[in-house]
Design a protein around this motif. Sequence first.
Motif, PDB file in Angstrom:
ATOM      1  N   UNK A 143       0.828  -1.206   0.000  1.00 52.63           N
ATOM      2  CA  UNK A 143       0.000   0.000   0.000  1.00 52.63           C
ATOM      3  C   UNK A 143       0.863   1.258   0.000  1.00 52.63           C
ATOM      4  N   UNK A 144       1.420   1.631   1.146  1.00 50.77           N
ATOM      5  CA  UNK A 144       2.234   2.845   1.242  1.00 50.77           C
ATOM      6  C   UNK A 144       3.130   2.696   2.463  1.00 50.77           C
ATOM      7  N   UNK A 145       4.372   2.355   2.236  1.00 47.63           N
ATOM      8  CA  UNK A 145       5.278   2.090   3.352  1.00 47.63           C
ATOM      9  C   UNK A 145       5.542   3.322   4.209  1.00 47.63           C
ATOM     10  N   UNK A 146       5.231   4.514   3.705  1.00 52.23           N
ATOM     11  CA  UNK A 146       5.343   5.706   4.546  1.00 52.23           C
ATOM     12  C   UNK A 146       4.330   5.664   5.683  1.00 52.23           C
ATOM     13  N   UNK A 147       3.280   4.889   5.509  1.00 53.77           N
ATOM     14  CA  UNK A 147       2.239   4.745   6.533  1.00 53.77           C
ATOM     15  C   UNK A 147       2.225   3.336   7.093  1.00 53.77           C
ATOM     16  N   UNK A 148       3.340   2.655   7.003  1.00 57.43           N
ATOM     17  CA  UNK A 148       3.378   1.251   7.389  1.00 57.43           C
ATOM     18  C   UNK A 148       4.491   0.937   8.337  1.00 57.43           C
ATOM     19  N   UNK A 149       4.818  -0.362   8.371  1.00 58.97           N
ATOM     20  CA  UNK A 149       4.425  -1.426   7.456  1.00 58.97           C
ATOM     21  C   UNK A 149       2.903  -1.606   7.382  1.00 58.97           C
ATOM     22  N   UNK A 150       2.413  -1.886   6.178  1.00 56.87           N
ATOM     23  CA  UNK A 150       0.990  -2.096   5.958  1.00 56.87           C
ATOM     24  C   UNK A 150       0.697  -3.594   6.030  1.00 56.87           C
ATOM     25  N   UNK A 151      -0.322  -3.960   6.796  1.00 54.36           N
ATOM     26  CA  UNK A 151      -0.563  -5.367   7.071  1.00 54.36           C
ATOM     27  C   UNK A 151      -2.038  -5.733   6.945  1.00 54.36           C
ATOM     28  N   UNK A 152      -2.278  -6.996   6.575  1.00 57.70           N
ATOM     29  CA  UNK A 152      -3.580  -7.617   6.707  1.00 57.70           C
ATOM     30  C   UNK A 152      -3.513  -8.586   7.874  1.00 57.70           C
ATOM     31  N   UNK A 154      -5.329 -12.127  10.004  1.00 53.06           N
ATOM     32  CA  UNK A 154      -6.244 -13.243  10.219  1.00 53.06           C
ATOM     33  C   UNK A 154      -6.535 -13.317  11.706  1.00 53.06           C
ATOM     34  N   UNK A 155      -7.825 -13.275  12.051  1.00 50.44           N
ATOM     35  CA  UNK A 155      -8.261 -13.416  13.432  1.00 50.44           C
ATOM     36  C   UNK A 155      -8.937 -14.764  13.578  1.00 50.44           C
ATOM     37  N   UNK A 156      -8.470 -15.558  14.530  1.00 48.84           N
ATOM     38  CA  UNK A 156      -9.009 -16.908  14.731  1.00 48.84           C
ATOM     39  C   UNK A 156      -9.510 -17.057  16.159  1.00 48.84           C
ATOM     40  N   UNK A 157     -10.659 -17.720  16.257  1.00 48.87           N
ATOM     41  CA  UNK A 157     -11.219 -18.004  17.579  1.00 48.87           C
ATOM     42  C   UNK A 157     -12.367 -18.999  17.424  1.00 48.87           C
ATOM     43  N   UNK A 158     -12.426 -19.947  18.348  1.00 46.02           N
ATOM     44  CA  UNK A 158     -13.522 -20.919  18.393  1.00 46.02           C
ATOM     45  C   UNK A 158     -13.719 -21.623  17.050  1.00 46.02           C
ATOM     46  N   UNK A 159     -12.618 -21.927  16.377  1.00 40.61           N
ATOM     47  CA  UNK A 159     -12.693 -22.656  15.121  1.00 40.61           C
ATOM     48  C   UNK A 159     -13.087 -21.824  13.914  1.00 40.61           C
ATOM     49  N   UNK A 160     -13.221 -20.505  14.075  1.00 41.90           N
ATOM     50  CA  UNK A 160     -13.579 -19.605  12.974  1.00 41.90           C
ATOM     51  C   UNK A 160     -12.421 -18.679  12.653  1.00 41.90           C
ATOM     52  N   UNK A 161     -12.310 -18.305  11.372  1.00 40.61           N
ATOM     53  CA  UNK A 161     -11.243 -17.418  10.930  1.00 40.61           C
ATOM     54  C   UNK A 161     -11.840 -16.286  10.105  1.00 40.61           C
ATOM     55  N   UNK A 162     -11.498 -15.067  10.488  1.00 34.72           N
ATOM     56  CA  UNK A 162     -11.881 -13.873   9.736  1.00 34.72           C
ATOM     57  C   UNK A 162     -10.608 -13.213   9.232  1.00 34.72           C
ATOM     58  N   UNK A 163     -10.581 -12.871   7.941  1.00 30.66           N
ATOM     59  CA  UNK A 163      -9.410 -12.246   7.338  1.00 30.66           C
ATOM     60  C   UNK A 163      -9.774 -10.858   6.816  1.00 30.66           C
ATOM     61  N   UNK A 164      -8.848  -9.920   7.016  1.00 28.21           N
ATOM     62  CA  UNK A 164      -9.054  -8.540   6.568  1.00 28.21           C
ATOM     63  C   UNK A 164      -7.772  -8.042   5.920  1.00 28.21           C
ATOM     64  N   UNK A 165      -7.904  -7.482   4.729  1.00 25.31           N
ATOM     65  CA  UNK A 165      -6.733  -7.070   3.960  1.00 25.31           C
ATOM     66  C   UNK A 165      -6.152  -5.744   4.402  1.00 25.31           C
ATOM     67  N   UNK A 166      -6.958  -4.868   5.060  1.00 25.63           N
ATOM     68  CA  UNK A 166      -6.528  -3.480   5.133  1.00 25.63           C
ATOM     69  C   UNK A 166      -6.453  -2.926   3.722  1.00 25.63           C
ATOM     70  N   UNK A 167      -5.597  -1.937   3.500  1.00 22.59           N
ATOM     71  CA  UNK A 167      -5.434  -1.362   2.162  1.00 22.59           C
ATOM     72  C   UNK A 167      -4.285  -2.062   1.454  1.00 22.59           C
ATOM     73  N   UNK A 168      -4.492  -2.408   0.185  1.00 26.23           N
ATOM     74  CA  UNK A 168      -3.442  -3.087  -0.562  1.00 26.23           C
ATOM     75  C   UNK A 168      -3.753  -3.125  -2.045  1.00 26.23           C
ATOM     76  N   UNK A 169      -2.716  -3.128  -2.859  1.00 27.45           N
ATOM     77  CA  UNK A 169      -2.839  -3.550  -4.251  1.00 27.45           C
ATOM     78  C   UNK A 169      -2.835  -5.073  -4.268  1.00 27.45           C
ATOM     79  N   UNK A 170      -3.027  -5.664  -5.473  1.00 30.17           N
ATOM     80  CA  UNK A 170      -2.935  -7.120  -5.514  1.00 30.17           C
ATOM     81  C   UNK A 170      -1.528  -7.548  -5.100  1.00 30.17           C
ATOM     82  N   UNK A 171      -1.466  -8.545  -4.231  1.00 35.89           N
ATOM     83  CA  UNK A 171      -0.211  -9.132  -3.800  1.00 35.89           C
ATOM     84  C   UNK A 171      -0.439 -10.610  -3.544  1.00 35.89           C
TER      85      UNK A 171
END
Length: 245
Positions: A143-152, A154-171
């Motif tokens: 995304x923009x390393x001036x505002x980073x490191x930029x990260x997405x 994965x949150x896991x709990x009770x057998x469930x996983x939620x993923x969030x990209x934040x801001x990003x180009x395709x990678x």
Amino acid sequence: MKITILGSGDAFGSGGRFNTCLHVEAGTDRMLLDCGATSLVALNKAGIARNPISTLLFTHFHGDHFGGLPAFLLDAQFLSRRSETLTIAGPVGVEHRALHALEADFPGSSSNRWRFPISFVEVTPEAPATLAGFSVEAFPMVHDERAGPCQGYRLARDGKIFAFSGDTAWTQALIPLAAGADALLVECYTYDQVLTNHLDYRSLAAHRGELATPRIILTHMSPAMLAHEAPLPEERAFDGMVITP
């Protein structure tokens, strides 16, 4: 696990949407995933109390994802009268960025005698963490390393996983981020305009078969993407949307 999208907008509030802010809860645990500049307004509108929120986790340090932190802290100090520890987590440098933001928005506030303890936690691809009872893994985004490191994340709990990209180009890092997740919330800023720091829908669609998740939800949409009304196989986020992976 329950995720309420308090803010699904871009940096400019396109479509009248609030900046990025996700309220994540499971049992009695609460966290915010990003807290953009308009997030205190969004929290108030949704009637969500701040004190039960134990953790703020940031994807990067742009104002539409990070800019609500100073107001959240001052609300905790003077209005919510917080006493419980607040964990502020994010990429490397999160403590420095937080203190700098406080000084920029409210000069002198970084030296406040806080009525509650503040804990800073750096989460990196090499150093996952447990935050508010969730297992958190970080993935490097583009995304923009001036505002980073930029990260997405994965949150896991009770057998469930939620993923969030934040801001990003395709990678290619989006592939392991999504792998096996019950839901992926991914930015989709434009429809067919390829940018160096944001994802467009056509690029996402071209790689859809590589994303091993049954549910993709598009967020952080520009005016042009919001105006693209043709049906898509993916869901589109909106303020107030609830995701239960």
